[in-house]
Design a protein around this motif. Structure first.
Motif, PDB file in Angstrom:
ATOM      1  N   ASP A 173       3.785  12.783  -2.166  1.00 45.56           N
ATOM      2  CA  ASP A 173       3.062  12.305  -1.301  1.00 45.56           C
ATOM      3  C   ASP A 173       2.121  11.041  -1.784  1.00 45.56           C
ATOM      4  N   VAL A 174       1.369  10.790  -1.117  1.00 46.61           N
ATOM      5  CA  VAL A 174       0.479   9.483  -1.359  1.00 46.61           C
ATOM      6  C   VAL A 174      -1.100   9.765  -1.626  1.00 46.61           C
ATOM      7  N   THR A 175      -1.604   9.692  -2.459  1.00 44.27           N
ATOM      8  CA  THR A 175      -3.027   9.763  -2.899  1.00 44.27           C
ATOM      9  C   THR A 175      -3.814   8.337  -2.700  1.00 44.27           C
ATOM     10  N   PRO A 176      -4.603   8.257  -1.502  1.00 49.39           N
ATOM     11  CA  PRO A 176      -5.279   7.066  -1.382  1.00 49.39           C
ATOM     12  C   PRO A 176      -6.185   6.680  -2.605  1.00 49.39           C
ATOM     13  N   VAL A 177      -6.319   5.118  -2.735  1.00 52.49           N
ATOM     14  CA  VAL A 177      -6.856   4.958  -4.058  1.00 52.49           C
ATOM     15  C   VAL A 177      -8.586   5.293  -4.136  1.00 52.49           C
ATOM     16  N   GLU A 178      -9.116   5.570  -2.983  1.00 48.63           N
ATOM     17  CA  GLU A 178     -10.485   5.861  -2.980  1.00 48.63           C
ATOM     18  C   GLU A 178     -10.665   7.070  -3.555  1.00 48.63           C
ATOM     19  N   SER A 199       0.940  -1.188   0.063  1.00 46.89           N
ATOM     20  CA  SER A 199       0.075  -0.137  -0.061  1.00 46.89           C
ATOM     21  C   SER A 199       0.945   1.211  -0.090  1.00 46.89           C
ATOM     22  N   GLY A 200       0.272   2.494  -0.063  1.00 45.08           N
ATOM     23  CA  GLY A 200       1.086   3.607  -0.031  1.00 45.08           C
ATOM     24  C   GLY A 200       2.019   4.058   1.084  1.00 45.08           C
TER      25      GLY A 200
END
Ligand code: MRU
Length: 354
Positions: free
Chosen positions: A323-328, A288-289
């Protein structure tokens, strides 16, 4: 070594010339257009670390050439010394930047070639590596074209598309991922206009995306990063299209710092948030991110720009480059194998049938 260049219509971010890898110097664009020539794994790694070349796919292509250049440099050695020297070269390249998975993808692909040539002469290995680097470069352009054609269908005629950082020809071997989608839509006859986030602190949007769009007469409006919410709230953005440095197995997306903020704003305003993503940027070994390594860069990129430093001396600075954008928050991933709507683990696995 610096070579003054003349701009041709096709932006050749990386090119093989006179036995060297030449890369457009992206630190100085758009004020100057020059190539930097590299002749070893060390000089390529230095170019990647120092942002002469940047953008995930371009870094992967450059790393492949770094391996080939090192082999050409060391091919006169004994087989044992060549092997040792090449391991050092691979290591130096792998250490250059941590987040873009294409770097490691490119090195892994070159390593597989090496394994397949076990026992052959150094010079044969070097030539085979050079051919593989040429193929990776050509393939990258083909992939971006395919990805662009899939993504172009998502954009309505007249779309005003916001993008962050530079995921254009300069970030790849050519055409681009996010900007490739926009180019393909324009090529298909759609009237597309671009809103380019400036992208503090390295200004990839202001310096590189704006430059690419202006070269091709694609209408572009430059804004600072803190203006995108205003633009969205006024109904001036129809879609967001960004690139990525690494997509985890669950679909979380690492991209240039500030992308997450744009994704949250897009969700708030019901604007589709698309991620242009060649399969080489999907890291199926990262769960995951939270597991994606995020590069921290030097404080002077935040306290000023180049020699002009404006922040007070002695201040504590943070400079995470991604940065990390959550999949949702991701409406769809746009790949060369098609568009993955509402991505998740299963849909990402389906992209890799072999
Ligand atoms: O630090 P950079 O300029 O290498 O970061 C580049 C990006 O974040 C791009 O959006 C990403 O690599 C995709 S490029 C097709």
């Amino acid at each position: 070594m610096r070579i003054r260049g003349r701009l041709t219509v096709r932006i050749e971010t990386l090119r093989w010339a006179n036995g060297k890898l030449e890369m457009i110097d992206q630190r100085i664009l758009p004020a100057a257009f020059e190539y930097v020539a590299c002749d070893s794994a060390w000089s390529v790694a230095e170019g990647i670390r120092g942002m002469v070349v940047r953008g995930a796919p371009a870094i992967g292509v450059a790393a492949a050439y770094g391996v080939a250049l090192e082999a050409l440099r060391l091919q006169g050695m004994s087989k044992a010394d060549f092997r040792k020297g090449m391991e050092v070269g691979f290591g130096v390249l792998a250490q250059s930047r941590p987040t873009a998975v294409n770097l490691f993808w490119g090195l892994e692909r070159m390593r597989r070639v090496w394994v397949s040539m076990d026992g052959q002469d150094n010079s044969a290995v070097a030539q085979r590596w050079l051919a593989e680097a040429h193929e990776i470069l050509a393939e990258d352009i083909r992939i971006n074209r395919a990805l662009g054609a899939h993504g172009a269908h998502l954009l309505p005629d007249g779309a005003r598309v916001l993008t962050h950082c530079n995921a254009g020809a300069l970030a790849t071997a050519g055409w681009g991922t996010a900007l490739g989608v926009l180019r393909s839509a324009v090529e298909a006859g759609k009237r597309i206009s671009v809103i380019a986030d400036e992208t503090r602190p390295f200004l990839q949007g202001a310096r590189l995306t704006a430059w690419e769009m202006v070269q091709e007469n694609i209408p572009v409006t430059l804004i600072t990063d803190n203006m995108s919410g205003f633009m969205m709230s006024r109904g001036e953005v129809d879609a967001v299209v960004v690139g990525t440095d690494r997509v985890a197995s669950n679909g979380d997306v690492a991209n240039k710092i500030g992308t997450y903020m744009v994704a949250v704003l897009a969700k708030r305003h019901g604007i589709p948030f698309y991620v242009a993503c060649p399969l080489s940027t999907i890291d199926r070994t990262t769960d995951s991110g939270a597991d994606i390594p995020i590069e921290e860069r030097s404080a002077d990129e935040v306290t000023g720009f180049r020699e002009h430093q404006w922040a007070t001396q002695g201040v504590t600075v943070r400079n995470p480059a991604f940065d990390v954008t959550p999949v949702e928050l991701v409406t769809a991933l746009i790949t060369e194998r098609g568009v993955v709507h509402q991505p998740n683990r299963e849909r990402i696995v389906d992209l890799f049938p072999d």
